[in-house]
Design a protein around this motif. Structure first.
Motif, PDB file in Angstrom:
ATOM      1  N   UNK A  54     -17.508   0.598  17.714  1.00 49.05           N
ATOM      2  CA  UNK A  54     -16.778   1.215  16.611  1.00 49.05           C
ATOM      3  C   UNK A  54     -17.488   0.973  15.274  1.00 49.05           C
ATOM      4  N   UNK A  55     -17.937  -0.264  15.059  1.00 51.57           N
ATOM      5  CA  UNK A  55     -18.634  -0.582  13.809  1.00 51.57           C
ATOM      6  C   UNK A  55     -19.983   0.143  13.742  1.00 51.57           C
ATOM      7  N   UNK A  56     -20.664   0.239  14.883  1.00 48.17           N
ATOM      8  CA  UNK A  56     -21.925   0.978  14.921  1.00 48.17           C
ATOM      9  C   UNK A  56     -21.694   2.433  14.548  1.00 48.17           C
ATOM     10  N   UNK A  57     -20.604   3.005  15.043  1.00 45.43           N
ATOM     11  CA  UNK A  57     -20.271   4.393  14.710  1.00 45.43           C
ATOM     12  C   UNK A  57     -20.007   4.552  13.216  1.00 45.43           C
ATOM     13  N   UNK A  58     -19.308   3.599  12.631  1.00 45.87           N
ATOM     14  CA  UNK A  58     -18.999   3.656  11.201  1.00 45.87           C
ATOM     15  C   UNK A  58     -20.265   3.671  10.352  1.00 45.87           C
ATOM     16  N   UNK A  59     -21.194   2.751  10.639  1.00 45.74           N
ATOM     17  CA  UNK A  59     -22.373   2.634   9.771  1.00 45.74           C
ATOM     18  C   UNK A  59     -23.356   3.775   9.986  1.00 45.74           C
ATOM     19  N   UNK A  60     -23.467   4.299  11.229  1.00 46.48           N
ATOM     20  CA  UNK A  60     -24.389   5.421  11.437  1.00 46.48           C
ATOM     21  C   UNK A  60     -23.838   6.710  10.835  1.00 46.48           C
ATOM     22  N   UNK A  61     -22.519   6.879  10.895  1.00 53.86           N
ATOM     23  CA  UNK A  61     -21.912   8.050  10.258  1.00 53.86           C
ATOM     24  C   UNK A  61     -22.168   8.029   8.762  1.00 53.86           C
ATOM     25  N   UNK A  62     -22.117   6.866   8.177  1.00 54.58           N
ATOM     26  CA  UNK A  62     -22.327   6.726   6.744  1.00 54.58           C
ATOM     27  C   UNK A  62     -23.796   6.864   6.368  1.00 54.58           C
ATOM     28  N   UNK A  63     -24.686   6.317   7.187  1.00 52.31           N
ATOM     29  CA  UNK A  63     -26.109   6.263   6.839  1.00 52.31           C
ATOM     30  C   UNK A  63     -26.876   7.495   7.319  1.00 52.31           C
ATOM     31  N   UNK A  64     -26.669   7.884   8.595  1.00 56.83           N
ATOM     32  CA  UNK A  64     -27.410   9.000   9.178  1.00 56.83           C
ATOM     33  C   UNK A  64     -26.603  10.302   9.211  1.00 56.83           C
ATOM     34  N   UNK A  65     -25.310  10.225   8.872  1.00 53.79           N
ATOM     35  CA  UNK A  65     -24.411  11.390   8.921  1.00 53.79           C
ATOM     36  C   UNK A  65     -24.215  11.906  10.340  1.00 53.79           C
ATOM     37  N   UNK A  66     -24.426  11.040  11.343  1.00 57.41           N
ATOM     38  CA  UNK A  66     -24.212  11.409  12.739  1.00 57.41           C
ATOM     39  C   UNK A  66     -23.695  10.194  13.498  1.00 57.41           C
ATOM     40  N   UNK A  67     -23.027  10.455  14.614  1.00 60.00           N
ATOM     41  CA  UNK A  67     -22.530   9.368  15.452  1.00 60.00           C
ATOM     42  C   UNK A  67     -23.672   8.754  16.249  1.00 60.00           C
ATOM     43  N   UNK A  68     -23.503   7.527  16.762  1.00 58.42           N
ATOM     44  CA  UNK A  68     -24.557   6.918  17.586  1.00 58.42           C
ATOM     45  C   UNK A  68     -24.916   7.771  18.791  1.00 58.42           C
ATOM     46  N   UNK A  69     -23.907   8.356  19.443  1.00 55.86           N
ATOM     47  CA  UNK A  69     -24.168   9.160  20.640  1.00 55.86           C
ATOM     48  C   UNK A  69     -25.009  10.385  20.314  1.00 55.86           C
ATOM     49  N   UNK A  70     -24.717  11.034  19.189  1.00 50.66           N
ATOM     50  CA  UNK A  70     -25.510  12.203  18.781  1.00 50.66           C
ATOM     51  C   UNK A  70     -26.965  11.798  18.545  1.00 50.66           C
ATOM     52  N   UNK A  71     -27.190  10.667  17.905  1.00 52.31           N
ATOM     53  CA  UNK A  71     -28.546  10.200  17.623  1.00 52.31           C
ATOM     54  C   UNK A  71     -29.287   9.844  18.905  1.00 52.31           C
ATOM     55  N   UNK A  72     -28.575   9.214  19.843  1.00 53.04           N
ATOM     56  CA  UNK A  72     -29.193   8.872  21.127  1.00 53.04           C
ATOM     57  C   UNK A  72     -29.580  10.135  21.884  1.00 53.04           C
ATOM     58  N   UNK A  73     -28.622  11.074  21.988  1.00 50.64           N
ATOM     59  CA  UNK A  73     -28.884  12.314  22.725  1.00 50.64           C
ATOM     60  C   UNK A  73     -30.016  13.111  22.084  1.00 50.64           C
ATOM     61  N   UNK A  74     -30.084  13.113  20.754  1.00 51.41           N
ATOM     62  CA  UNK A  74     -31.151  13.836  20.067  1.00 51.41           C
ATOM     63  C   UNK A  74     -32.519  13.260  20.441  1.00 51.41           C
TER      64      UNK A  74
END
Length: 278
Positions: A206-226
């Motif tokens: 949950x915390x990983x999702x919060x910081x990536x949404x704020x920093x990369x504008x995407x969820x962790x799963x989206x970044x992994x899949x990309x």
């Protein structure tokens, strides 16, 4: 930022290229593309980038992201720039082969000073880029991607590598985001679940999702899949590899799952992508 101008070249979902004096944009926050590259051709200007002032002079290169806060505060009478606006998908294709430290470097140092002995090289790079986009020959998109990578790699060759984990100017959240990005590039061939990366970082998903949404504008799963999709595309370009071999290399259960995964994230089939490349 420069969307209101009539571009010299505009290729939807890839790149827009043009030239501007930025007269109408002075004093207001710039609305940027996913990646914006500005090359100063004449004059000088003062930009406020993420609340820090930078002087931009002739032949300087400015690299900005879509979440960068940037304002043109002041400029000389004859200030003129060339600009390149890169689409998100095209930018990720370019970034796939680039060293990770470079993205952190541009965050910290968005204005790149070109040495005198490299100015002619920059001019030749621009001329070749314009030729590629103007002619649009059979392999122009692949040529353009490689050409853009060459620019960034040349900057990387002349840049002292930045250790993001230890750099005192970064907050803990920023350090975690860059560490997450490093972990993706190292492990995405095998691990595609968010839990794995959260455990590596000693934080909750949950915390990983919060910081990536704020920093990369995407969820962790989206970044992994990309990243996984980029790995698949890179392997598809190796003609000697079968779909089964690619599935094994990237830890997919079978070829049918690999095909479904690729189609779901790109909208095209594996065979369709290979035809496009050809």
């Amino acid at each position: 930022m420069l969307r209101c101008y009539k571009h010299q070249f505009h290729v939807p979902k890839v790149i827009s290229i043009g030239q501007s004096s930025l007269d109408e944009l002075q004093g207001i926050p710039l609305s940027l593309a996913y990646v914006t590259i500005i090359i100063c051709k004449q004059g000088y200007a003062i930009f406020n980038i993420n609340f820090k002032n930078y002087i931009v002079r002739k032949n300087d290169i400015v690299i900005l992201y879509d979440d960068t806060f940037a304002i043109l505060q002041q400029k000389s009478q004859h200030f003129l720039v060339d600009y390149l606006l890169l689409d998100k998908n095209f930018s990720t294709d370019i970034a796939f082969q680039l060293p990770n430290f470079l993205f952190a470097f541009f965050n910290k140092q968005p204005v790149i000073k070109i040495l005198n002995n490299k100015i002619e090289m920059l001019s030749q790079w621009q001329n070749l880029m314009m030729y590629i986009v103007k002619e649009k020959k059979e392999y122009w998109l692949l040529q353009l991607r490689n050409h853009m990578q060459n620019l960034f790699l040349e900057i990387a060759n002349n840049t002292k590598q930045l250790d993001v984990k230890q750099h005192e100017g970064y907050s803990r959240k920023t350090q975690l985001c860059w560490r997450f990005w490093d972990l993706i590039t190292q492990h995405s061939k095998v691990h595609r679940d968010v839990q794995f990366y959260a455990e590596k970082l000693s934080i909750t998903p949950f915390y990983l999702s919060q910081i990536t949404q704020n920093f990369f504008k995407d969820s962790p799963k989206v970044l992994i899949d990309r990243q996984v999709i980029l790995e698949i595309k890179a392997l598809l370009e190796i003609e000697t590899l079968s779909i089964k071999e690619i599935a094994v290399r990237l830890n997919f259960e079978d070829t049918s799952y690999l095909c479904r995964y690729f189609k779901r994230h790109t909208g095209i089939t594996l065979s369709g992508f290979k035809k496009q490349r050809r």
